[in-house]
Scaffold this active site. Structure first.
Site, PDB file in Angstrom:
ATOM      1  N   ALA A  62      -9.553 -93.164 -37.097  1.00  0.00           N
ATOM      2  CA  ALA A  62     -10.261 -94.314 -37.659  1.00  0.00           C
ATOM      3  C   ALA A  62     -10.704 -95.241 -36.528  1.00  0.00           C
ATOM      4  CB  ALA A  62      -9.359 -95.058 -38.635  1.00  0.00           C
ATOM      5  N   VAL A 101       1.480 -92.985 -50.423  1.00  0.00           N
ATOM      6  CA  VAL A 101       0.613 -92.018 -51.112  1.00  0.00           C
ATOM      7  C   VAL A 101       1.300 -91.269 -52.258  1.00  0.00           C
ATOM      8  CG1 VAL A 101      -1.018 -91.633 -49.232  1.00  0.00           C
ATOM      9  CG2 VAL A 101       1.065 -90.235 -49.364  1.00  0.00           C
ATOM     10  N   ASP A 128     -16.669 -81.135 -40.497  1.00  0.00           N
ATOM     11  CA  ASP A 128     -16.505 -80.421 -39.239  1.00  0.00           C
ATOM     12  C   ASP A 128     -17.409 -81.186 -38.287  1.00  0.00           C
ATOM     13  OD1 ASP A 128     -17.005 -78.745 -36.980  1.00  0.00           O
ATOM     14  OD2 ASP A 128     -16.141 -77.090 -38.116  1.00  0.00           O
ATOM     15  N   HIS A 129     -16.813 -81.984 -37.426  1.00  0.00           N
ATOM     16  CA  HIS A 129     -17.662 -82.939 -36.696  1.00  0.00           C
ATOM     17  C   HIS A 129     -18.652 -82.252 -35.753  1.00  0.00           C
ATOM     18  CE1 HIS A 129     -14.694 -82.490 -33.462  1.00  0.00           C
ATOM     19  NE2 HIS A 129     -15.522 -83.113 -32.652  1.00  0.00           N
ATOM     20  N   ASP A 165      -7.171 -74.725 -34.301  1.00  0.00           N
ATOM     21  CA  ASP A 165      -7.707 -76.038 -33.943  1.00  0.00           C
ATOM     22  C   ASP A 165      -9.224 -75.993 -33.690  1.00  0.00           C
ATOM     23  OD1 ASP A 165      -7.288 -78.826 -33.306  1.00  0.00           O
ATOM     24  OD2 ASP A 165      -7.518 -78.323 -31.183  1.00  0.00           O
ATOM     25  N   HIS A 196     -14.897 -75.165 -35.675  1.00  0.00           N
ATOM     26  CA  HIS A 196     -16.060 -75.471 -34.832  1.00  0.00           C
ATOM     27  C   HIS A 196     -16.781 -74.218 -34.312  1.00  0.00           C
ATOM     28  CE1 HIS A 196     -14.153 -79.258 -35.206  1.00  0.00           C
ATOM     29  NE2 HIS A 196     -13.347 -79.175 -34.159  1.00  0.00           N
TER      30      HIS A 196
END
Ligand code: BG6
Length: 486
Positions: free
Chosen positions: A18, A87, A178-179, A236, A241
């Protein structure tokens, strides 16, 4: 820009992601006018913070962004509210719902909600279930779930996670991040492939000798051993990616740029991923761990000596592999991939190696044409062609045509997360992943990991190098070599 109105409920508001990515990205949208007056962000996490304390965190996260002034950073932060949240406690969702309704009225939002999951993944399912049981979704406006990686630990857990989120949200409402899909040069691949007849005509097994995808990082495991020990480079980086880049490189031309059309051609790639038996998996994939080394006179620890890593760890910090896509256009073309921590330097690049000419008009000296796409840190592409040695000679000489985006301009362009959050606010799913894609990539990756579990063999590479010798041999076996050898 057209203002988007929404209440964004962020699970993981105190987290690293964040702070490093999401607040700066939202601030970018604010500066560009996509977010203006009609938005509020509710940050939630365990710790008991006040709104003021939270706003300081947000202000600090954005104040050094390009174009920021103390005034804009502070004005932006006034849209942020903090809610301490357990949560697993249903009552907390009621509080959250009431706060969201209040802010919705106060900021004239009209019921739009973005639920953003950016916290420890073991809570994703619980949150999704409570959003449903406590009826947080609004009757008017949009309700969209944005969910960070990791999406599961293997196929089974990913499937379970998907079932729990789809019990609350329809696929149309789910934005799996998925950046890499938000990066400039990932987004440039389609234009490069489909808007250039020269490239498009040669983009098939007749002309392509092999494709190489490298996602190299110079950093080690950093402070993330707790996560990484249970993950490793395959989970990872490769499952997500690398696979997404592979799809963009080998998919057919979509009918249009709509999410449906793009996902249809991407999906076809994963449908045709060449699957391996256990024996083939071991032959076509290499894993390794970084070993200690001295880099710039500093001793760098080996992976097994890092804090939080077991001395007998079998977690791979490097993967190299050979994949194939069994479509008519690509069958038999090797797609070599490699990724790892503590490699020579940070760089993501893709090289497409074309077949050399068949005749020997110039002797044997014609080199393969190579198209390289630089994804990061520099952004651009290059193409090597055969030129001629200057003077009265027929001798060939490889020449490189280079294009790089201007560094300043590239820095000023929206960062991956900014593009993706904007897409989610606009309801464009193109740059997000579908469950079917994840389901197939997990199953592929699970096979390789299962094969590794039959052995304790773990090659090593000195920190600061490009991986173990096995990664070189993987290509040498086919008569190929890595184009990028820093
Ligand atoms: C993340 C991985 O998904 O991608 C990290 O969890 C990795 O381990 C990061 O460092 C790399 O992203 P980028 O954008 O810096 O290439």
């Amino acid at each position: 820009a057209e203002e988007k109105a929404a209440v964004i409920i962020l699970f993981g508001g105190s987290g690293d992601l964040a702070r490093r990515k999401l607040y700066p990205a939202m601030f970018g949208l604010y500066q560009r006018g996509f977010l203006q007056d009609r938005f509020a962000v509710i940050g939630t996490a365990r710790r008991p913070w006040s709104d003021d304390y939270y706003r300081d965190i947000v202000t600090n996260a954005v104040k050094d962004q390009p174009g920021a002034t103390p005034e804009t950073a502070e004005a932006f932060a006034t849209h942020f509210y903090y809610q301490s949240h357990d949560v697993t406690d249903a009552a907390h969702y009621i509080t959250l719902k009431e706060l969201a309704a209040k802010l919705d009225a106060q900021y004239h939002v009209g019921g739009n909600r973005l639920y953003y999951m950016a916290m420890a993944p073991n809570f994703f399912s619980t949150i999704a279930e409570h959003l449903k049981s406590e009826s947080l979704l609004t009757a008017t406006g949009f309700n969209r779930l944005v969910i960070e990686k990791p999406f599961g630990h293997d196929y089974q857990s990913a499937k379970a996670l998907n079932e729990s989120i789809t019990a609350t949200f329809a696929e149309k409402q789910i934005y799996r991040i998925d950046h890499y899909l938000g990066k400039e040069m990932t987004q440039a691949i389609m234009g490069l492939r489909f808007a250039n007849p020269l490239v498009a005509a040669a983009w098939n097994k007749e002309h392509i000798q092999n494709i190489q995808i490298t996602l190299a990082e110079a950093v080690g495991v950093e402070e993330r051993a707790g996560y990484y020990e249970n993950s490793g480079a395959m989970r990872d980086m490769v499952q997500n990616h690398v696979m997404q880049l592979l799809a963009y490189l080998t998919m057919a031309r979509p009918q249009s740029l709509t999410p449906e059309a793009v996902h249809a051609v991407k999906g076809a790639v994963f449908d045709h991923l060449h699957s391996y038996s256990q024996k083939e998996a071991l032959a076509n994939f290499v894993r390794a761990q970084y070993a200690p080394a001295v880099i710039d006179k500093l001793t760098v620890a080996g992976y097994r000596d890092e804090a939080g890593v077991s001395q007998s760890s079998l977690t791979e910090t490097f993967v190299a592999g050979k994949l194939m896509v069994d479509t008519p256009e690509f069958a038999g073309v090797p797609i070599y991939i490699r990724t790892g921590k503590r490699l020579t330097r940070k760089s993501t690049q893709i090289s497409v190696v074309f077949k050399p000419v068949a005749h020997d008009l110039f002797g044997t000296q014609a080199k393969a044409n190579v198209l390289t796409i630089y994804v990061e840190p520099s952004e651009g592409f290059s193409l090597t062609l055969n030129g001629k040695v200057l003077g009265q000679s027929t001798e060939l000489m490889p020449e490189e045509l280079r294009f790089r985006h201007d560094e300043r301009a590239a820095k000023a362009a929206p960062e991956a997360y900014e593009r993706l959050i904007q897409d989610a606010l606009q309801g464009n799913q193109t740059n997000f992943t579908r469950w079917t894609e994840l389901s197939q990539t997990w199953q592929f990756v699970d096979t390789i990991i299962a094969a590794w579990q039959t052995t304790t063999a773990m090659p090593t590479y000195p920190a600061g190098t490009m991986g173990p010798k096995e990664a070189t041999e993987l290509l040498a076996r086919d008569g190929n070599q890595w184009v990028w050898q820093p």
